[in-house]
Design an enzyme around this catalytic site. Structure first.
Site, mmCIF file in Angstrom:
data_model
loop_
_atom_site.group_PDB
_atom_site.id
_atom_site.type_symbol
_atom_site.label_atom_id
_atom_site.label_comp_id
_atom_site.label_asym_id
_atom_site.label_seq_id
_atom_site.Cartn_x
_atom_site.Cartn_y
_atom_site.Cartn_z
ATOM 1 N N THR A 1 38.425 -32.637 32.519
ATOM 2 C CA THR A 1 37.620 -32.936 33.700
ATOM 3 C C THR A 1 36.142 -32.807 33.363
ATOM 4 O O THR A 1 35.724 -31.832 32.743
ATOM 5 C CB THR A 1 37.995 -31.975 34.853
ATOM 6 O OG1 THR A 1 39.393 -32.106 35.076
ATOM 7 C CG2 THR A 1 37.228 -32.296 36.122
ATOM 8 N N HIS B 1 20.601 -29.855 26.831
ATOM 9 C CA HIS B 1 19.704 -28.686 26.895
ATOM 10 C C HIS B 1 18.469 -28.779 26.009
ATOM 11 O O HIS B 1 17.597 -27.927 26.080
ATOM 12 C CB HIS B 1 20.478 -27.399 26.599
ATOM 13 C CG HIS B 1 20.795 -27.161 25.152
ATOM 14 N ND1 HIS B 1 20.019 -26.325 24.379
ATOM 15 C CD2 HIS B 1 21.771 -27.628 24.350
ATOM 16 C CE1 HIS B 1 20.539 -26.284 23.146
ATOM 17 N NE2 HIS B 1 21.598 -27.072 23.106
ATOM 18 N N CYS C 1 19.836 -22.079 15.010
ATOM 19 C CA CYS C 1 21.232 -21.809 14.656
ATOM 20 C C CYS C 1 21.316 -21.001 13.375
ATOM 21 O O CYS C 1 22.325 -20.384 13.090
ATOM 22 C CB CYS C 1 22.003 -23.105 14.443
ATOM 23 S SG CYS C 1 21.288 -24.506 15.263
ATOM 24 N N GLY D 1 25.744 -31.752 22.142
ATOM 25 C CA GLY D 1 25.337 -32.615 21.039
ATOM 26 C C GLY D 1 26.290 -32.447 19.865
ATOM 27 O O GLY D 1 26.679 -33.416 19.205
ATOM 28 N N THR D 2 26.680 -31.210 19.629
ATOM 29 C CA THR D 2 27.613 -30.907 18.543
ATOM 30 C C THR D 2 28.933 -31.647 18.734
ATOM 31 O O THR D 2 29.458 -32.273 17.803
ATOM 32 C CB THR D 2 27.875 -29.385 18.498
ATOM 33 O OG1 THR D 2 26.635 -28.718 18.205
ATOM 34 C CG2 THR D 2 28.908 -29.025 17.453
ATOM 35 N N SER E 1 22.175 -34.465 23.671
ATOM 36 C CA SER E 1 22.479 -33.160 24.260
ATOM 37 C C SER E 1 21.586 -32.920 25.468
ATOM 38 O O SER E 1 20.424 -33.323 25.467
ATOM 39 C CB SER E 1 22.240 -32.067 23.219
ATOM 40 O OG SER E 1 22.338 -30.801 23.813
ATOM 41 N N ASN F 1 15.143 -31.915 13.462
ATOM 42 C CA ASN F 1 14.857 -30.833 14.390
ATOM 43 C C ASN F 1 13.898 -29.791 13.831
ATOM 44 O O ASN F 1 13.220 -29.099 14.572
ATOM 45 C CB ASN F 1 16.152 -30.163 14.848
ATOM 46 C CG ASN F 1 17.089 -29.858 13.712
ATOM 47 O OD1 ASN F 1 17.487 -30.752 12.951
ATOM 48 N ND2 ASN F 1 17.451 -28.594 13.556
ATOM 49 N N GLN G 1 17.186 -34.868 19.131
ATOM 50 C CA GLN G 1 15.769 -34.488 19.228
ATOM 51 C C GLN G 1 14.873 -35.637 19.693
ATOM 52 O O GLN G 1 13.682 -35.429 19.932
ATOM 53 C CB GLN G 1 15.274 -33.943 17.886
ATOM 54 C CG GLN G 1 15.802 -32.566 17.534
ATOM 55 C CD GLN G 1 15.305 -31.463 18.459
ATOM 56 O OE1 GLN G 1 14.336 -31.621 19.206
ATOM 57 N NE2 GLN G 1 15.977 -30.323 18.427
HETATM 58 C C1 LIG Z 1 20.388 -28.873 18.992
HETATM 59 C C2 LIG Z 1 20.787 -30.000 18.129
HETATM 60 C C3 LIG Z 1 22.126 -30.407 18.062
HETATM 61 C C4 LIG Z 1 23.229 -29.684 18.777
HETATM 62 O O1 LIG Z 1 23.228 -29.859 20.159
HETATM 63 P P1 LIG Z 1 24.072 -28.804 21.046
HETATM 64 O O2 LIG Z 1 24.103 -29.437 22.405
HETATM 65 O O3 LIG Z 1 23.301 -27.525 21.006
HETATM 66 O O4 LIG Z 1 25.403 -28.699 20.439
HETATM 67 C C5 LIG Z 1 22.428 -31.464 17.250
HETATM 68 N N1 LIG Z 1 21.493 -32.102 16.538
HETATM 69 C C6 LIG Z 1 20.198 -31.758 16.583
HETATM 70 C C7 LIG Z 1 19.206 -32.523 15.779
HETATM 71 C C8 LIG Z 1 19.795 -30.688 17.364
HETATM 72 O O5 LIG Z 1 18.507 -30.330 17.390
#
Ligand SMILES: *Cc1c(COP(=O)(O)O)cnc(C)c1O
Length: 381
Positions: free
Chosen positions: A238, A201, A326, A71-72, A199, A151, A179
């Site tokens: 890749t 996970h 985080c 997500g980052t 993201s 989040n 989220q």
């Molecule tokens: C967890 C999160 C991210 C980051 O996602 P990652 O895959 O852990 O880098 C970004 N934005 C929000 C709102 C999140 O909760």
């Protein structure tokens, strides 16, 4: 000791059964999806199947999905990608004070390179006024970036209205939707969003995989990782095929069960809130209680320091969080709750309880008395 995981906004457990479904990718399905021979083709087919499932799940087209590492990374690509490619048009960006660090720190970096950023305030509920967005727009505004759902509090922001404003002014609009996936029914066709970050996970897939939605026809985005021609030249390297296939499998199951999942999380959330209110005084619920995610509770207990509560609960086997994961190791307080203008005692006493589709009623019945006990224990000290 029994363990209950109630921190699903930090990360979720992996979808059951993924392990065995992914096993072939540790055996015969090892090819590079860019290779033209049989080994590559077999993997490429699976990768494209996942892309199409994910696209369908969010109301997008296949060519609108760019796989990334997180997500980052998706937010970095969207924000730096637009900023760097459109500098000749202007260098002003609009965002909110309650974004995830992957947006805020990307913007801070761009500020150090000469971009100007407006950080819009939110109200007591964490809500953003779309008129504030309108008023902040300048001649040199090139990008608006506002998260779909926060989040820490679960507050859902008015993305539809902001999209209309951005579209009318011809400004790129990015939204961090990490989220939202699997917690609300998303239909990107109906939202005037050009770019959206996701993201794996946070939604039952493994860590280290994500994707960026890039609306068809959105031009002028620079890649931030340079190399091969993967992902339409927007993300070299890749592809993480196993992660991508995992996200596809999760999405195909979620697409069928989304109503069930939303209802279930909503019920568990309500059960926790009423359980706590029944047994404890001095409770404040933070965030918008109407426009919100079904799974997130942000609650402050009067006279309690959140980090002591989180530690004590950890000792009881209950995983919750004080603010975002985080930041959990830093001594600072939530920038989100501070931006909402909450008094320091409320900010200090806030914990986040976030349920997921795999939590059960029985787990919640077990956890509530332990949370009550922990709050009472700390208050008696
Ligand atoms: C967890 C999160 C991210 C980051 O996602 P990652 O895959 O852990 O880098 C970004 N934005 C929000 C709102 C999140 O909760």
């Amino acid at each position: 000791m029994r363990r209950v995981y109630l921190d699903n906004n930090a990360t979720t457990p992996i979808h059951p059964g993924l392990y065995s479904e992914l096993k072939p990718f540790f055996e015969d399905l090892f090819g590079n999806p860019s290779s033209i021979h049989w080994a590559g083709k077999a993997v490429r087919d699976k990768l494209e199947e996942a892309r199409s499932i994910l696209a369908m799940f969010i109301g997008a087209k296949e060519n609108e999905i760019i796989f990334t590492g997180s997500g980052t990374e998706s937010s970095n690509l969207a924000i730096k990608g637009v900023a760097l490619a459109n500098r000749d048009r202007g260098n002003h960006i609009i965002t909110t004070q309650v974004e995830h660090p992957c947006v805020l720190n990307t913007l801070r970096y761009l500020e150090s390179k000469g971009f100007e950023v407006t950080y819009l305030p939110v109200d007591r509920k964490g809500q953003l006024d779309p008129d504030d967005v309108k008023r902040a727009i300048r001649k040199d505004t090139i990008l608006i970036t506002v998260m779909y759902a926060n989040n820490e509090t679960g507050t859902v922001l008015p993305i539809g209205e902001i999209g209309n404003i951005a579209k009318e002014k011809g400004i790129y609009f990015h939204s961090d939707m990490v989220q939202a996936l699997g917690k609300v029914k998303l239909d990107l066709k109906d939202l005037k969003v050009d770019l959206a970050s996701f993201s794996g996970h946070k939604t039952y897939a493994p860590k280290g995989i994500g994707f960026l939605y890039v609306r068809d026809g959105t031009k002028n985005i620079h890649p931030i990782i340079h190399g091969g021609h993967q992902e339409r030249g927007l993300r070299a390297g890749t592809e993480n095929t196993i992660g991508i296939v995992a996200m596809g499998l999760v999405a195909s199951n979620l697409a069928e069960e989304i109503d069930l999942c939303i209802n279930k999380m909503e019920n568990l959330r309500r059960k926790i809130i009423s359980g706590l209110i029944q047994s404890l005084d001095g409770i404040t619920l933070n965030g918008d209680q109407e426009n919100r995610l079904p799974n997130t509770i942000n609650v402050s207990f009067e006279g309690i320091n959140a980090s002591s509560l989180v530690s004590l609960l950890d000792g009881y086997g209950i995983a919750v969080s004080s603010g975002a994961a985080c930041r959990a190791k830093e001594a600072s307080f939530s920038h989100v709750l501070q931006a909402m203008g909450l008094p320091p005692s409320v900010v200090m006493g806030a914990i986040r309880i976030s349920v997921g589709r795999y939590n059960t009623d029985e787990e919640i019945d077990y956890a509530i008395p332990l949370i009550v006990k922990a709050v009472k224990t700390i208050r008696e000290d």
